[in-house]
Scaffold this motif. Sequence first.
Motif, PDB file in Angstrom:
ATOM      1  N   LEU A  11      35.483  41.126  45.641  1.00 34.96           N
ATOM      2  CA  LEU A  11      34.862  42.316  45.072  1.00 34.96           C
ATOM      3  C   LEU A  11      34.743  42.156  43.561  1.00 34.96           C
ATOM      4  O   LEU A  11      35.733  41.925  42.868  1.00 34.96           O
ATOM      5  CB  LEU A  11      35.680  43.568  45.399  1.00 34.96           C
ATOM      6  N   TYR A  13      34.096  43.677  39.893  1.00 30.70           N
ATOM      7  CA  TYR A  13      34.368  44.986  39.301  1.00 30.70           C
ATOM      8  C   TYR A  13      34.242  44.932  37.787  1.00 30.70           C
ATOM      9  O   TYR A  13      34.175  43.861  37.178  1.00 30.70           O
ATOM     10  CB  TYR A  13      35.760  45.488  39.705  1.00 30.70           C
ATOM     11  N   PHE A  55      32.760  49.103  40.963  1.00 30.14           N
ATOM     12  CA  PHE A  55      32.743  47.811  41.650  1.00 30.14           C
ATOM     13  C   PHE A  55      31.581  47.743  42.628  1.00 30.14           C
ATOM     14  O   PHE A  55      31.005  48.772  43.025  1.00 30.14           O
ATOM     15  CB  PHE A  55      34.066  47.574  42.383  1.00 30.14           C
ATOM     16  N   ASP A  56      31.237  46.523  43.001  1.00 31.43           N
ATOM     17  CA  ASP A  56      30.233  46.296  44.038  1.00 31.43           C
ATOM     18  C   ASP A  56      30.921  46.316  45.400  1.00 31.43           C
ATOM     19  O   ASP A  56      31.870  45.556  45.641  1.00 31.43           O
ATOM     20  CB  ASP A  56      29.572  44.919  43.866  1.00 31.43           C
ATOM     21  N   ASN A  57      30.459  47.176  46.300  1.00 33.28           N
ATOM     22  CA  ASN A  57      30.936  47.129  47.671  1.00 33.28           C
ATOM     23  C   ASN A  57      30.593  45.778  48.301  1.00 33.28           C
ATOM     24  O   ASN A  57      29.736  45.036  47.791  1.00 33.28           O
ATOM     25  CB  ASN A  57      30.291  48.239  48.510  1.00 33.28           C
ATOM     26  N   ARG A  58      31.225  45.465  49.411  1.00 33.97           N
ATOM     27  CA  ARG A  58      30.844  44.271  50.160  1.00 33.97           C
ATOM     28  C   ARG A  58      29.346  44.310  50.479  1.00 33.97           C
ATOM     29  O   ARG A  58      28.757  45.369  50.705  1.00 33.97           O
ATOM     30  CB  ARG A  58      31.622  44.179  51.468  1.00 33.97           C
ATOM     31  N   SER A  63      29.549  41.017  44.826  1.00 31.19           N
ATOM     32  CA  SER A  63      30.630  40.904  45.793  1.00 31.19           C
ATOM     33  C   SER A  63      30.152  40.050  46.963  1.00 31.19           C
ATOM     34  O   SER A  63      28.983  39.662  47.032  1.00 31.19           O
ATOM     35  CB  SER A  63      31.084  42.289  46.262  1.00 31.19           C
ATOM     36  N   ASP A  95      38.489  47.688  52.070  1.00 34.11           N
ATOM     37  CA  ASP A  95      38.132  46.938  50.858  1.00 34.11           C
ATOM     38  C   ASP A  95      38.563  47.714  49.616  1.00 34.11           C
ATOM     39  O   ASP A  95      39.134  47.149  48.667  1.00 34.11           O
ATOM     40  CB  ASP A  95      36.622  46.723  50.775  1.00 34.11           C
ATOM     41  N   THR A  96      38.254  49.001  49.620  1.00 34.86           N
ATOM     42  CA  THR A  96      38.521  49.851  48.456  1.00 34.86           C
ATOM     43  C   THR A  96      40.012  49.980  48.197  1.00 34.86           C
ATOM     44  O   THR A  96      40.475  49.853  47.050  1.00 34.86           O
ATOM     45  CB  THR A  96      37.891  51.238  48.682  1.00 34.86           C
ATOM     46  N   LEU A  99      41.311  46.760  46.831  1.00 35.45           N
ATOM     47  CA  LEU A  99      40.955  46.572  45.421  1.00 35.45           C
ATOM     48  C   LEU A  99      41.991  47.224  44.517  1.00 35.45           C
ATOM     49  O   LEU A  99      42.458  46.622  43.543  1.00 35.45           O
ATOM     50  CB  LEU A  99      39.570  47.151  45.159  1.00 35.45           C
TER      51      LEU A  99
END
Length: 289
Positions: A11, A13, A55-58, A63, A95-96, A99
């Motif tokens: 991820l 960020y 951040f960029d999600n999957r 990411s 994922d979140t 992170l």
Amino acid sequence: MPVVRSNAVDLCYETFGDPADPAALLVMGLGEQMIAWPDGFCALLAARGFHVIRFDNRDVGRSTWLDDLGDVDVRGLFAGDLSSVRYGLRDLAADTAGLLEALGVDRAHLVGVSMGGMVAQLVAIERPDLVASLASIMSTTGDRSVGQATLDDVSVLMPRPDADRAAAIAADVALYRLIGSPGFETSEEVLVSRATAKVDRAYHPAGTARQFAAIVTAADRTPGLRALTTPTVVVHGEDDRLVDVSGGRATAAAVPGSSLVLVPGLGHDLPEGAWDRIVDAIAANAARA
């Protein structure tokens, strides 16, 4: 930009503000990269005493792209064929949470828009130990009787895999003219600039389709929301054509003790004219934590 490993994906960020301040984690919506959180919005939130993390999600931005999982059959999805669904919202929630753990953040104020609001809700439900407060913005509960789009054709949400740069930029501008805020003016120059930045940074239609599949196959979160004790604010535009305001009302009704902030003229975007109202709501809710 830095990258961390979380839940078997990388991820990407970025942060704003003082790391000594309480963390505010911003979770973006369907197919959107972290730069869809405007720099000015992030700076405004940081000025209110938050260490802002976006951040960029999957499957978007920088990411991890999960093309090895295969494409989604969007038409089949609407016909009830779920065989091409590659992952769910719970995966994005994991994922979140991962992170935050990778960054050493014990608890954060979660702020999610649209799909990001759904993900933030799930993190609050499943990992309340990580969540100091929750701000669910232009989102819904997963109950199919609320929050449905009033657009004539939701296929406009799907970027074309065969689009060249100019066509991809034009399509994004057209989309935000359609779902944006009628009560807050956003110039053509700003729309084109934002679209260009997104397309030039990372254009990945297949990832948007896989995220879309995760949304439409997600379970109703209402029972989980009813059990929340996390301080929660729900912000929704009264003129949102993509996620009807009924979704925001239902979210606020489900979470005990939550507050509902309805913004006249706000659609499904983050226009500069609404930033103060939204940041005020986030900060006031965080102060309850």
